[in-house]
Design a protein around this motif. Sequence first.
Motif, PDB file in Angstrom:
ATOM      1  N   ASP A 116       0.819  -1.215   0.000  1.00 16.44           N
ATOM      2  CA  ASP A 116       0.000   0.000   0.000  1.00 16.44           C
ATOM      3  C   ASP A 116       0.850   1.262   0.000  1.00 16.44           C
ATOM      4  OD1 ASP A 116      -2.317  -1.570   0.114  1.00 16.44           O
ATOM      5  OD2 ASP A 116      -2.171  -1.726   2.293  1.00 16.44           O
ATOM      6  N   ALA A 117       1.942   1.225  -0.754  1.00 17.14           N
ATOM      7  CA  ALA A 117       2.871   2.356  -0.745  1.00 17.14           C
ATOM      8  C   ALA A 117       2.861   3.097  -2.072  1.00 17.14           C
ATOM      9  CB  ALA A 117       4.282   1.872  -0.411  1.00 17.14           C
ATOM     10  N   GLY A 118       1.693   3.169  -2.719  1.00 17.99           N
ATOM     11  CA  GLY A 118       1.593   3.977  -3.919  1.00 17.99           C
ATOM     12  C   GLY A 118       1.856   5.429  -3.611  1.00 17.99           C
ATOM     13  N   GLN A 119       1.453   5.853  -2.411  1.00 19.08           N
ATOM     14  CA  GLN A 119       1.816   7.158  -1.891  1.00 19.08           C
ATOM     15  C   GLN A 119       2.849   6.956  -0.794  1.00 19.08           C
ATOM     16  OE1 GLN A 119      -2.211   8.530  -0.925  1.00 19.08           O
ATOM     17  NE2 GLN A 119      -2.109   9.876  -2.720  1.00 19.08           N
ATOM     18  N   LEU A 120       3.430   8.025  -0.323  1.00 18.56           N
ATOM     19  CA  LEU A 120       4.467   7.893   0.690  1.00 18.56           C
ATOM     20  C   LEU A 120       3.902   7.234   1.946  1.00 18.56           C
ATOM     21  CD1 LEU A 120       6.569  11.186   0.641  1.00 18.56           C
ATOM     22  CD2 LEU A 120       7.104   8.969  -0.349  1.00 18.56           C
ATOM     23  N   ALA A 121       4.544   6.160   2.373  1.00 21.05           N
ATOM     24  CA  ALA A 121       4.154   5.454   3.588  1.00 21.05           C
ATOM     25  C   ALA A 121       5.238   5.657   4.634  1.00 21.05           C
ATOM     26  CB  ALA A 121       3.974   3.965   3.307  1.00 21.05           C
ATOM     27  N   VAL A 122       4.833   6.053   5.819  1.00 30.13           N
ATOM     28  CA  VAL A 122       5.794   6.255   6.900  1.00 30.13           C
ATOM     29  C   VAL A 122       6.177   4.898   7.477  1.00 30.13           C
ATOM     30  CG1 VAL A 122       6.210   7.288   9.159  1.00 30.13           C
ATOM     31  CG2 VAL A 122       4.908   8.551   7.433  1.00 30.13           C
ATOM     32  N   VAL A 123       7.463   4.576   7.398  1.00 27.74           N
ATOM     33  CA  VAL A 123       7.978   3.316   7.919  1.00 27.74           C
ATOM     34  C   VAL A 123       8.585   3.505   9.304  1.00 27.74           C
ATOM     35  CG1 VAL A 123       9.619   1.434   7.493  1.00 27.74           C
ATOM     36  CG2 VAL A 123       8.417   2.506   5.569  1.00 27.74           C
ATOM     37  N   HIS A 124       9.204   4.652   9.507  1.00 30.04           N
ATOM     38  CA  HIS A 124       9.776   4.985  10.821  1.00 30.04           C
ATOM     39  C   HIS A 124       9.578   6.473  11.041  1.00 30.04           C
ATOM     40  CE1 HIS A 124      12.534   5.196  14.233  1.00 30.04           C
ATOM     41  NE2 HIS A 124      13.092   6.236  13.631  1.00 30.04           N
ATOM     42  N   ARG A 125       8.985   6.829  12.170  1.00 28.93           N
ATOM     43  CA  ARG A 125       8.700   8.236  12.441  1.00 28.93           C
ATOM     44  C   ARG A 125       9.689   8.788  13.464  1.00 28.93           C
ATOM     45  NH1 ARG A 125       4.469  11.438  11.153  1.00 28.93           N
ATOM     46  NH2 ARG A 125       3.208   9.656  10.479  1.00 28.93           N
ATOM     47  N   GLY A 126      10.322   9.875  13.087  1.00 28.49           N
ATOM     48  CA  GLY A 126      11.225  10.558  13.992  1.00 28.49           C
ATOM     49  C   GLY A 126      10.494  11.607  14.799  1.00 28.49           C
ATOM     50  N   VAL A 141      15.386  10.696  12.203  1.00 29.53           N
ATOM     51  CA  VAL A 141      14.832  10.957  10.874  1.00 29.53           C
ATOM     52  C   VAL A 141      13.496  10.243  10.753  1.00 29.53           C
ATOM     53  CG1 VAL A 141      17.078  11.250   9.738  1.00 29.53           C
ATOM     54  CG2 VAL A 141      16.037   8.975   9.867  1.00 29.53           C
ATOM     55  N   THR A 142      12.655  10.754   9.890  1.00 28.49           N
ATOM     56  CA  THR A 142      11.429  10.058   9.503  1.00 28.49           C
ATOM     57  C   THR A 142      11.694   9.382   8.163  1.00 28.49           C
ATOM     58  OG1 THR A 142       9.924  11.529  10.691  1.00 28.49           O
ATOM     59  CG2 THR A 142       9.025  10.355   8.781  1.00 28.49           C
ATOM     60  N   VAL A 143      11.494   8.072   8.116  1.00 22.71           N
ATOM     61  CA  VAL A 143      11.756   7.310   6.900  1.00 22.71           C
ATOM     62  C   VAL A 143      10.435   6.980   6.226  1.00 22.71           C
ATOM     63  CG1 VAL A 143      12.752   5.217   5.913  1.00 22.71           C
ATOM     64  CG2 VAL A 143      13.859   6.322   7.871  1.00 22.71           C
ATOM     65  N   THR A 144      10.336   7.313   4.950  1.00 23.23           N
ATOM     66  CA  THR A 144       9.139   7.008   4.167  1.00 23.23           C
ATOM     67  C   THR A 144       9.519   6.128   2.989  1.00 23.23           C
ATOM     68  OG1 THR A 144       9.343   8.943   2.724  1.00 23.23           O
ATOM     69  CG2 THR A 144       8.137   9.226   4.796  1.00 23.23           C
ATOM     70  N   TYR A 145       8.495   5.484   2.422  1.00 27.62           N
ATOM     71  CA  TYR A 145       8.729   4.537   1.329  1.00 27.62           C
ATOM     72  C   TYR A 145       7.649   4.694   0.268  1.00 27.62           C
ATOM     73  CZ  TYR A 145       8.625   0.103  -1.231  1.00 27.62           C
ATOM     74  OH  TYR A 145       8.600  -0.850  -2.220  1.00 27.62           O
ATOM     75  N   THR A 146       8.054   4.541  -0.989  1.00 29.84           N
ATOM     76  CA  THR A 146       7.080   4.447  -2.071  1.00 29.84           C
ATOM     77  C   THR A 146       7.583   3.490  -3.138  1.00 29.84           C
ATOM     78  OG1 THR A 146       5.751   5.666  -3.697  1.00 29.84           O
ATOM     79  CG2 THR A 146       8.013   6.421  -3.364  1.00 29.84           C
ATOM     80  N   HIS A 147       6.662   2.747  -3.736  1.00 29.76           N
ATOM     81  CA  HIS A 147       6.987   1.939  -4.913  1.00 29.76           C
ATOM     82  C   HIS A 147       6.436   2.579  -6.180  1.00 29.76           C
ATOM     83  CE1 HIS A 147       2.837   0.719  -4.749  1.00 29.76           C
ATOM     84  NE2 HIS A 147       2.996  -0.096  -3.722  1.00 29.76           N
ATOM     85  N   THR A 148       5.902   3.789  -6.049  1.00 30.89           N
ATOM     86  CA  THR A 148       5.342   4.496  -7.202  1.00 30.89           C
ATOM     87  C   THR A 148       5.859   5.928  -7.201  1.00 30.89           C
ATOM     88  OG1 THR A 148       3.360   3.105  -7.147  1.00 30.89           O
ATOM     89  CG2 THR A 148       3.218   5.148  -8.409  1.00 30.89           C
ATOM     90  N   PRO A 149       7.069   6.146  -7.743  1.00 32.15           N
ATOM     91  CA  PRO A 149       7.622   7.502  -7.756  1.00 32.15           C
ATOM     92  C   PRO A 149       7.018   8.430  -8.808  1.00 32.15           C
ATOM     93  CG  PRO A 149       9.172   5.977  -8.758  1.00 32.15           C
ATOM     94  CD  PRO A 149       8.044   5.150  -8.208  1.00 32.15           C
ATOM     95  N   PRO A 168       3.083   9.068 -10.483  1.00 31.14           N
ATOM     96  CA  PRO A 168       3.285  10.428  -9.984  1.00 31.14           C
ATOM     97  C   PRO A 168       3.813  10.413  -8.549  1.00 31.14           C
ATOM     98  CG  PRO A 168       0.955   9.862  -9.952  1.00 31.14           C
ATOM     99  CD  PRO A 168       1.630   8.730 -10.638  1.00 31.14           C
ATOM    100  N   PHE A 169       4.704  11.331  -8.257  1.00 32.85           N
ATOM    101  CA  PHE A 169       5.306  11.384  -6.926  1.00 32.85           C
ATOM    102  C   PHE A 169       4.334  12.025  -5.945  1.00 32.85           C
ATOM    103  CE2 PHE A 169       7.974  12.653  -3.464  1.00 32.85           C
ATOM    104  CZ  PHE A 169       8.979  11.699  -3.431  1.00 32.85           C
ATOM    105  N   ASP A 170       4.258  11.481  -4.747  1.00 32.79           N
ATOM    106  CA  ASP A 170       3.337  11.969  -3.725  1.00 32.79           C
ATOM    107  C   ASP A 170       3.924  13.197  -3.025  1.00 32.79           C
ATOM    108  OD1 ASP A 170       1.319  12.260  -1.852  1.00 32.79           O
ATOM    109  OD2 ASP A 170       2.005  10.583  -0.600  1.00 32.79           O
ATOM    110  N   VAL A 171       3.948  14.306  -3.745  1.00 34.47           N
ATOM    111  CA  VAL A 171       4.495  15.538  -3.176  1.00 34.47           C
ATOM    112  C   VAL A 171       3.629  16.021  -2.020  1.00 34.47           C
ATOM    113  CG1 VAL A 171       5.079  17.944  -3.633  1.00 34.47           C
ATOM    114  CG2 VAL A 171       5.617  16.194  -5.327  1.00 34.47           C
ATOM    115  N   GLY A 172       2.315  15.855  -2.147  1.00 34.72           N
ATOM    116  CA  GLY A 172       1.424  16.279  -1.066  1.00 34.72           C
ATOM    117  C   GLY A 172       1.726  15.558   0.232  1.00 34.72           C
ATOM    118  N   GLY A 173       1.974  14.255   0.141  1.00 32.04           N
ATOM    119  CA  GLY A 173       2.319  13.499   1.338  1.00 32.04           C
ATOM    120  C   GLY A 173       3.625  13.959   1.945  1.00 32.04           C
ATOM    121  N   LEU A 174       4.586  14.296   1.095  1.00 33.00           N
ATOM    122  CA  LEU A 174       5.869  14.785   1.598  1.00 33.00           C
ATOM    123  C   LEU A 174       5.704  16.134   2.290  1.00 33.00           C
ATOM    124  CD1 LEU A 174       8.932  14.580   1.834  1.00 33.00           C
ATOM    125  CD2 LEU A 174       9.113  15.529  -0.478  1.00 33.00           C
TER     126      LEU A 174
END
Length: 299
Positions: A167-177, A203-211, A213-219
Amino acid sequence: MRDAFVQTTVDLLENDPRTALVLADISADRFVDAARRHPDRVLNVGIREQLMVGVAGGLALTGMRPIVHSYATFAVDRTYEQLKLDLDHQGVGAIVVTVGASYDGAEMGRTHLSPADVALIDTLTGWTVHVPGHPAEVPALLRAAAQHDGPVYLRLSTQVNDLPRPDAGQLAVVHRGSPVAPVVVAVGPMLHPVLQAVTGLDVTVTYTHTPRPFDVGGLRELLPAPDGAVAPAVVLVEPYLAGTSSAVLSEGLSDVPHRLLALGVGRADLHRYGSPADHARWHGLDPAGLRRSVSAFLG
């Protein structure tokens, strides 16, 4: 990932009469049975990658949903003109599925390296780009691509993360700083080495498998507010040419003060064979190299 692609494609050929597969010898042995059952929809044009894309464009014009497949260096670098004319210019789409990634085929030399493939795709119009980080992410991405007619690039690799994150089409938070922590964006199979590299860092680490369109809004939502003269920091880690997504992020964050470190495969031709692990180390994309770059950037 290639196995997951093959099995999903065979299922699509069985159950969706719109699906067609065009090959240029690579992986043809994996589709022998499917070709026997669907000789009109499984086509192997031989070692003619430009023709492979041209045939796909013709199929798309008739309403079919073609999948083309080869090494990235053959299906994107070599066929760029056909992608531009037979698909982009004609306003039709195909699903381009590649293996080899940036340096999975390093033992075969420069002919099989393709770190600039996504940068080339970015010069075309409206492509969706999927860069799965785990084999279990591949089937859903391919099936979703088969349901519409737009151009899709699905970039497979032998480098994988430890766990799938479908479910990482948009930025998914994997580790939150902490609330003021810099944001690290890991694309596809870069997540595993990134997590190893930033152990102990705030740091906050995020992941996407769909760059794309890039999820700029999520960033934007994850970036901490500017603190005086210190702009929020973003670290972008991609498994292809360094800086490929820099323009996308800079445009999307044009009204937000920020600092960006873009890590990826370097532009220099190393004139080396070696293994994928060797190339990751040489390009600073192994955990130790990433740790050095991120630590230096964050001060």
